[in-house]
Design an enzyme around this catalytic site. Structure first.
Site, short mmCIF file in Angstrom:
data_model
loop_
_atom_site.label_atom_id
_atom_site.label_comp_id
_atom_site.label_asym_id
_atom_site.label_seq_id
_atom_site.Cartn_x
_atom_site.Cartn_y
_atom_site.Cartn_z
N PRO A 21 26.54 -25.74 -22.79
CA PRO A 21 26.21 -24.36 -23.16
C PRO A 21 25.07 -24.29 -24.18
O PRO A 21 24.24 -23.38 -24.12
CB PRO A 21 27.50 -23.82 -23.76
N GLU A 41 34.12 -23.79 -24.66
CA GLU A 41 33.81 -24.95 -25.50
C GLU A 41 32.85 -24.62 -26.64
O GLU A 41 32.47 -25.49 -27.41
CB GLU A 41 33.27 -26.11 -24.66
N LEU A 75 29.26 -23.42 -28.49
CA LEU A 75 27.85 -23.81 -28.30
C LEU A 75 27.71 -25.31 -28.49
O LEU A 75 27.14 -25.79 -29.47
CB LEU A 75 26.96 -23.03 -29.27
N HIS A 76 28.27 -26.07 -27.55
CA HIS A 76 28.20 -27.52 -27.58
C HIS A 76 27.70 -28.04 -26.25
O HIS A 76 27.96 -27.45 -25.21
CB HIS A 76 29.59 -28.11 -27.88
N ALA A 77 26.96 -29.14 -26.28
CA ALA A 77 26.45 -29.83 -25.09
C ALA A 77 25.82 -28.90 -24.06
O ALA A 77 24.78 -28.33 -24.30
CB ALA A 77 27.54 -30.70 -24.49
#
Length: 92
Positions: free
Chosen positions: A18, A12, A14-16
């Site tokens: 991670p 996914e 570098l979102h939420a």
């Protein structure tokens, strides 16, 4: 200036979740680190807002950099975290 070029291992990007793992790790290494998409402007790796603003996707390359004392080891640890998509900072 020490640098590491790595490919993002989290599917996914570098979102939420991670991104929060990475920000905690960047803070924990104890040296100032920047992160940038290749060819892009570097941002503070310890800033969640700045990190989310990169819009870095899984499989994209990013550059981690620091000119602080102890940067080599810190960047090695962060690079491993990003490349392998780990849930916590490795000991290296």
């Amino acid at each position: 200036m020490a640098e590491r070029r790595v490919t993002i291992g989290w599917a996914e990007g570098l979102h939420a979740r991670p991104a929060s793992v990475f920000v905690r790790a960047a803070t924990a290494v104890g040296v100032p680190v920047t992160i940038a998409k290749e060819g892009g402007n570097p941002v503070n790796a310890a800033s969640m807002l700045a990190l989310l603003g990169l819009g870095a996707q899984g499989g994209e390359a990013v550059v981690l950099a620091s000119d602080a004392e102890g940067a080599e080891g810190a960047l090695d640890r962060l690079a491993k975290l990003v490349q392998e998509g780990l849930d916590e900072l490795p000991a290296v």
